[in-house]
Write an enzyme that holds these catalytic residues in place. Structure first.
Site, PDB file in Angstrom:
ATOM      1  CD1 TRP A 160      -2.940   1.509   0.851  1.00 47.98           C
ATOM      2  CD2 TRP A 160      -1.374   2.418   2.157  1.00 47.98           C
ATOM      3  NE1 TRP A 160      -3.377   2.768   1.220  1.00 47.98           N
ATOM      4  CE2 TRP A 160      -2.435   3.351   2.024  1.00 47.98           C
ATOM      5  CE3 TRP A 160      -0.271   2.773   2.935  1.00 47.98           C
ATOM      6  CZ2 TRP A 160      -2.421   4.595   2.644  1.00 47.98           C
ATOM      7  CZ3 TRP A 160      -0.261   4.023   3.553  1.00 47.98           C
ATOM      8  CH2 TRP A 160      -1.333   4.912   3.394  1.00 47.98           C
ATOM      9  CG  HIS A 161       3.417   2.332   3.250  1.00 53.38           C
ATOM     10  ND1 HIS A 161       2.821   1.321   3.955  1.00 53.38           N
ATOM     11  CD2 HIS A 161       3.401   3.411   4.074  1.00 53.38           C
ATOM     12  CE1 HIS A 161       2.462   1.761   5.142  1.00 53.38           C
ATOM     13  NE2 HIS A 161       2.787   3.036   5.246  1.00 53.38           N
ATOM     14  N   GLY A 162       3.734   1.789  -1.426  1.00 56.60           N
ATOM     15  CA  GLY A 162       4.402   2.139  -2.672  1.00 56.60           C
ATOM     16  C   GLY A 162       4.574   0.950  -3.582  1.00 56.60           C
TER      17      GLY A 162
END
Length: 528
Positions: A320-322
């Site tokens: 989700w972060h990248g």
């Protein structure tokens, strides 16, 4: 438009004044706030406003259909649309490039075109909010809101770009009645905004420009001391940067009459990784727990399934972060560490039960008592008040009593404090080590940083007193007990309004004077 800028200050002053002017008339206030939020989001690129409008219409239609027909297929379609939009804009390039490289290794042509897809700011945050809305409607914990209310919820500018992830059940009830300006906690809002400016402009941006970015961009040119300082510096930078955005967002919302959930609670003081994730980005942690971990089964389906659920949840949290393998590995390492912690707790509990069982087995059983001789009523009453002899012997011979008699209470307190600080240091350094993966542009750079951390001698010109002071101050902000901040706010609230404004204005001028004329860098979580 970034919070610590003159452009946003001018925008917010106008919006706040008109917001309170229109607040008694919801039919006018809601369209105004929605238009202001769309203007804020489209300030950099107006085309992306169409994306959030499409997300609002799709999810509102899905929520109403789910509420009416109770069909899981409608929910599945809504989730597919939300994740499809997120996947296209955020993960298509990563997926296509990974497939291309994998097929190139075996001599096959790439089946997918490599396109440059622009990433809309904040798409992960408003997508997660939309997902929680339709899922809660399906679960029956929320009812569909009016379209205008849901549009305001999804686009409300204080949390739109980088959170906190506010759920519909937390925000929509606040739209039911106009906000009361007399109930706005202005002192808390001012402290949150001012503290956020300090953490962002004075600590995070200074550490990034003078230490972290030079080292992570070219690790081969820096010594072990500089790399070690940069690792600690990035731990402070990302905490100060992200918590600053959350603090400013919460403070701005308070000035508009709305309350957001807290997002950070001294995460670097945690004594376990489980505690860390209850204190770091708390709104995301709760979202992953309620909408990923628990639907997978949580800890209800046995030990191995629990471990698998933890790994899946944390790996998805990393992704989700990248869109990068560094984020996937970062999430997987945290998942593996959480599994290891759970196994250690299980093993320690088993050892403690065995020790207690062995201690009970060594306690001698009382002999059968002979018939008691007649005694006076006074003597019998005294012995009855003291308790039965067997209970006294059991209490004295129990393993817990034996452990209590092993040493003075002060020795136990000292040992517990030492273990607590050792646990904090272990968790903090694990988190710092994994932050390297979070910050490094690729796995090769992360590997080079870890290698040079132990092998690169030489001078360390970037490790200046100012950089070290920023690291120490940043860590201190993550460790100060909340009661201290509350006491400071209470004392500040006793000052009259005029001196309050003068003091806050002077503080902001000092902040910008210390930093100089450098531009304010975008917040780290803008790209997530």
């Amino acid at each position: 438009m970034i919070f610590p800028t003159i452009e946003f200050a001018a925008f917010f002053v106008v919006v706040m004044a008109l917001s309170w002017l229109l607040m008694p008339r919801p039919a006018l206030w809601k369209p105004f706030v929605l238009a202001a939020s769309y203007f804020f989001y489209g300030f950099a690129d107006a085309r992306f406003v169409l994306l959030i409008v499409a997300s609002t219409l799709i999810n509102q239609a899905a929520a109403r259909a789910i509420h009416r027909f109770r069909d899981r297929r409608i929910l599945a379609a809504a989730i597919a649309c939300d994740l499809g939009l997120l996947g296209w804009f955020k993960y298509y390039g990563f997926f296509a490039l990974s497939v291309d490289r994998a097929l190139a290794d075996v001599g096959l042509p790439a089946p997918l075109p490599l396109l440059q897809v622009a990433l809309p700011i904040g798409i992960s945050f408003f997508t997660f909010q939309a997902l929680s809305y339709v899922i809660d409607v399906h679960r029956g914990t929320s009812a569909p809101a009016p379209l205008l209310d849901f549009a305001v919820y999804e686009a409300f500018f204080p949390h739109l770009v980088a959170g906190p992830i506010v759920r519909a059940s937390e925000f929509l009830p606040q739209l039911a009645t106009p906000r009361d300006p007399a109930r706005v906690p202005t002192t808390r809002a001012a402290f949150l905004i001012l503290g956020g400016l300090v953490k962002k402009v004075v600590l995070a941006d200074v550490l990034a420009a003078r230490l972290v970015d030079p080292v992570f961009d070219a690790p081969g040119q820096h010594s072990s001391a500089e790399i070690l300082a940069a690792v600690y510096g990035y731990a402070v930078q990302i905490y100060c940067d992200f918590s600053a955005y959350s603090d400013i967002a919460i403070g701005i919302a308070l000035l508009l009459g709305f309350r957001f959930p807290d997002n950070f609670d001294r995460p670097y003081a945690s004594r376990s990784l489980q505690e860390f994730w209850r204190r770091w980005h708390m709104t995301l942690s709760r979202w992953l727990r309620d909408y990923v971990y628990l639907p997978l089964g949580g800890s209800r389906r046995g030990r191995r399934r629990t471990y698998l659920n933890l790994m899946i949840t944390m790996t998805l949290g990393g992704l989700w972060h990248g869109a990068s393998w560094t984020f996937v590995l970062w999430g997987a390492l945290h998942g593996a560490a959480l599994v290891t912690e759970r196994r250690l707790r299980t093993w320690r509990a088993r050892q403690a039960r065995r020790a207690d069982a062995a201690g009970l087995a060594r306690i001698p059983l009382p002999r059968a008592a002979a018939p008691a001789a007649p005694q006076s009523a006074a003597g019998g009453a005294a012995r009855s008040a003291a308790g039965p002899p067997s209970a006294a012997r059991s209490a004295a011979g129990s393993p817990s009593a034996a452990r209590s008699a092993a040493g003075p209470p002060s020795a136990g307190r000292v040992g517990g404090a030492v273990r607590g600080w050792a646990a904090r240091l272990a968790v903090f350094h694990f988190v710092c080590a994994t932050w390297v993966l979070f910050r490094a542009p690729n796995l090769a750079t992360a590997g080079r940083l870890f290698a040079r951390l132990f092998t690169a001698g030489g001078p360390a010109p970037l490790v200046t007193p100012a950089a070290l002071a920023a690291i120490v101050v940043g860590l201190a902000t993550a460790a100060i007990p909340p009661g201290w901040w509350a006491a400071t706010r209470a004392r500040f609230a006793e000052v009259r309004l005029g001196p309050q404004i003068a003091l806050l204005t002077a503080s902001m001028m000092v902040i910008y004077a210390v930093v100089g004329q450098q531009d304010v860098a975008p917040f780290i979580y803008f790209r997530f």
